[in-house]
Scaffold this motif. Structure first.
Motif: not given
Length: 305
Positions: A45-71
């Motif tokens: 919901t923001t126009t913040a630029a993607v931070d590649s260093a942060l994105a690299a720390k995502l778990p592999a399952s989230i990287k693959s899906a492109g989605v964070i599932k939140v309960g």
């Protein structure tokens, strides 16, 4: 003071989508999705630029899906609750985390659930995270990582004018509403024990699955007071058209935490870094201000504080 008929009270609370949930107890029951609501998703919901260093720390399952599932327990306005369509999860927590997720370049899928089932859902792999106004406790930190992002206390609420003359410090024998598995249930249980230890009648707790039910009980006169997280309790007061008022001041303030699997420390730290970035560019406080809960803002974001 005259009392609203119960049918009117329940209809009012349901229409307003009132809610509540910051919890202390690590109750990992197997509750079902909140109110049978459909799973909902949203994009950044923001126009913040993607931070590649942060994105690299995502778990592999989230990287693959492109989605964070939140309960999330979507009965806790203004933090997390269902919109007018009965399906879309909205609120302060939603806006804030969507802003953070934008920095990772992924979408967020908000999955309504009963509050006391969310941590089990995270540890069991059903959800990537839990975001539902969870108070950070030592008990929880044994099970999961918790990323601090906000602070809230406990606030009591009565019908306007406090017709039953409720005193939070002497509620023995009174009927008080509270949501299941919350810090407030623990607090009231402890207060009730003090009553019985002193030879006084116990507090009669009316425990509900959702805060919306707790609020409806109070508006309708089934209970004489309720206790909930401060932002949620004060929001309920604002939304009930003068039917309710705050009793005293909030107490026992403590940080909320996002719930992350115990083995995902890199992801948890990346969330801290994303929160710091959101604080720097103003999007953190903007998300809180939108819902009138900026009083609980913090700057010392941390993993397992």
């Amino acid at each position: 003071m005259s009392r609203r008929p119960l049918s009117v009270a329940v209809a009012l609370a349901a229409t307003l989508g009132l809610a509540a949930c910051g919890s202390n107890s690590l109750d990992t029951g197997s509750g079902s999705g909140g109110g049978g609501a459909a799973t909902t998703g949203s994009g950044p919901t923001t126009t913040a630029a993607v931070d590649s260093a942060l994105a690299a720390k995502l778990p592999a399952s989230i990287k693959s899906a492109g989605v964070i599932k939140v309960g999330t327990d979507a009965t806790y306005a203004p933090n997390e609750f269902l919109g007018g369509d009965g399906k879309t999860v909205q609120g302060m927590d939603v806006d804030l985390f969507d802003a953070v997720a934008a920095r990772f370049g992924v979408k967020v899928e908000w999955q309504p659930a009963s509050f006391d089932s969310i941590i089990l859902g995270v540890t069991g792999g059903k959800y990537d995270m839990g975001i539902s106004s969870f108070s950070i406790t030592d008990e929880r930190k044994k099970q999961v990582n918790m990323v601090s992002y906000y602070t809230a206390g406990t606030q009591w609420v009565t019908q306007t004018g406090n017709p039953k003359k409720v005193n939070a410090d002497d509620a023995c024998g009174l009927t008080i509403g509270v949501q299941k598995a919350t810090t407030q249930q623990d607090d009231l249980t402890a207060r009730s024990k003090k009553c019985t230890d002193a030879g006084k009648p116990a507090i009669n707790l009316v425990v509900q699955e959702g805060q919306d039910q707790v609020t409806a009980d109070l508006v309708g006169g089934k209970t004489v007071a309720m206790a909930a997280d401060s932002p949620v309790a004060l929001y309920a007061v604002k939304q009930t058209s003068g039917a309710l008022e705050a009793l005293g001041e909030a107490y026992d303030s403590a940080p909320y935490g996002w719930v992350v699997p115990k083995d995902q420390t890199d992801f948890a730290q990346a969330l801290v870094d994303a929160l710091k970035a959101a604080d720097s560019d103003g999007s953190y406080k903007a998300a809180l201000s939108k819902w009138g809960v900026e009083k609980g803002a913090i700057t010392d974001f941390a993993v397992n504080p």
